[in-house]
Design a protein around this motif. Sequence first.
Motif: not given
Length: 769
Positions: A412, A414, A464, A467, A760
């Motif tokens: 993920s 962020g 990822p 998001w 994230a």
Amino acid sequence: MEYKKTMSNVSRLIIVEGIVQGVGFRPFVYRIAKNHNITGSVKNNGGRVEIIAEGSCGNIESFIHDLRTEKPAVSQIYAIDFKEIDTSGYDDFTIIKSSTEKTPNSILVPDIGICSNCTQELADPENRRYEYPFISCTECGPRYTLTRTLPYDRQNTSMFDFKPCTACNNEYTSPADRRFHAQTVCCQECGPELTFTDNTGNILSKGKAAIDECAKAINDGKILAIKGYGGFHLSCDAFQDEAVKLLRSRIGRPQQPFAIMTKDIETARQIVHINEKEEKLLLSSKRPVLILNKNEDSDSGCDYEELAPQLHNIGVMLPYSGIHHMLFKNTSSNAYVMTSANIPGLPMVIEDEVAIRELGHIADNYLLHNLKIENRIDDSVIRAFKEDHVFIRRSRGYVPEPIELPFDIRPSVGVGAELSNTLIFTSGNKAYISPHIGNTNHFETAMYHAEVFDRFSKLTSIEPESWGCDMHPHFNTTKFAMETGGDIVVPVQHHHAHLVSLMADAKLDRDAEIIGIALDGVGYGSDGTVWGGEILQASYTEHSRQGHLKAHAMPGGDLCSYYPERMVISMLRGHVDEDELFALPFELKHGKMELKMVREQLEKNINVVMSSSSGRVLDAAAALLGICKYRSYQGEPAMKLESYARKATERSLELPVTIKDNVFDTGMLLFELYNKINENEYSVPELAWAYETAFARGVSEMAVRAAERTRIDTIGLTGGVAYNEHISYRIRDIIKENDLEFISHSKVPCGDAGISLGQAIVASLKKEE
């Protein structure tokens, strides 16, 4: 794992994951392999190290034991996996060419402050690197800032532009040498070179002469732009008041505190109070800027009011490169101002030509070098409290070192907040926070944000699956996520992201719930209004509002953050007779005309934003007390309020707190302060202390009530206000007095720089659901 005991040799493939590149790990493996009669090979493979070890079972067991326990000091091992493979009959142990295979969770070591061995060589006239400022070895020097891609080999760094001479190559290939396989190995004959120029870029001298002339310019009270490994600093003699004033004038920072670099820990101790834990941190290889209380009882020779006006503390760091040590050796000063050479919120300058173009009106001279900066990075900034410390900016020395999460999550990213931005890539139980990026509201910083995203994507090899971004639809980071991430983007409420970051920092289990106190400037609320003083019930995926500060009108919107007297008018309106209120000695920029406009904005509800911001509540008190009526840098009014409060010698005054329907009436609190001011019985520090204490008591009482209602026994504090030591400790004490657990940040900034982590985690878990 137990090995099957046989008399014949066996072979193991050993995979080591962690911070094992750029720290002398392969030379270390080579040496212990030789010590244990192990044959085979070692190589970098993406972001990990792969070892083939052949030998007796006993020797291999001893080899793996030393691999874990004798590793280089700056390395970190997260996992060692091994399996049995067929023997190949190696007759030696070798370091072989690295593989370019991409591996997830690749880790590059941060820049490392110059080690004691290199510092000694730098000062030794008999050493061939005597007074060569780019001295380094396997245990120190630039890493992240000069690396283009992994694996960490010279050809993947900007050091590839410099071919090692015969002497350096002999060190690089000699197992007994400290620079065995040191990718930054160089000397005067083959390495980067310093140049000293005027403010238009004309070269005046090179090499050691450049240091001499730069030192003389510092002694003469001039302003220098000094290129380091990660960017430029603007510098001058911290003990020359006129030089500091000149720097303030040229850079346009009339009040912003300047960080200083001292020659050694003894000099630092004359300027600030340093305890044992703080000394250890200052002397560590990470060399952060540590914000410490001024030692005003010492005759240090520096003017604290010029360096950090109206504040009780000041940022101090120690030299972390050969350039710094060489300058101190040749100047009469033991302390320099060292402030980032960029407009606040914009990326740090890294290119020579850009620095000369943009800083020529500030700097008298430049100290440059020809080692290309691949990744810019600011100094890390840490605020020291009585018992612990908190990150304000986690950058040089720490990035890209990962933070360990309390549980595994799917890959993920962020993208962070608008201000004090960082972004983060996460996978498994590792989170890789980027260096400080800045205010992404600026076009240049938004472009830098995209650049860092691409660089971290390549360095970590994380792709990822989700998001996380802020809920605010107009943030450049939100737009970037929506345009780039597509249908895997999860908007996350600002203060929930703060609290999830805190929960992960405190290593809470995945099913944990807390009552969170989120106190900051502003954040887009779940109801579409502007939040900033919130009591939330929070898990890693959900949140509900359990209490908040009373929302007040912000006449002129964001103008209130620069001119806090606007908030004074708004918060006192309805409590104080209007004629009396508008007769107060306000110092708005446009005088009575602006005062009339503010009055009309409030009366007609024109250009007004409602906000429960904690920052504006503290700013208003600073303005009402006459401490700070204009914000020239982020956080200034509240920071100066804290410093004034610390001066209080009498701390018995208590201001009443009004809470109704889980809403803390901060307008009434400001009115109580107004009344005490009019009594003329209390000093400004006493009033500031009482106001902060009452504020802390109000938010704590709301949090305790929420904990009782929800039967949750853990309360946490996050947000920019958590940098206020007085407020933070008072909240902590009240929580503990009510037999509740209190958690706070330790490795992740509590301000907006920590939000990307929460984004994230929420995005990953939401997508998983």
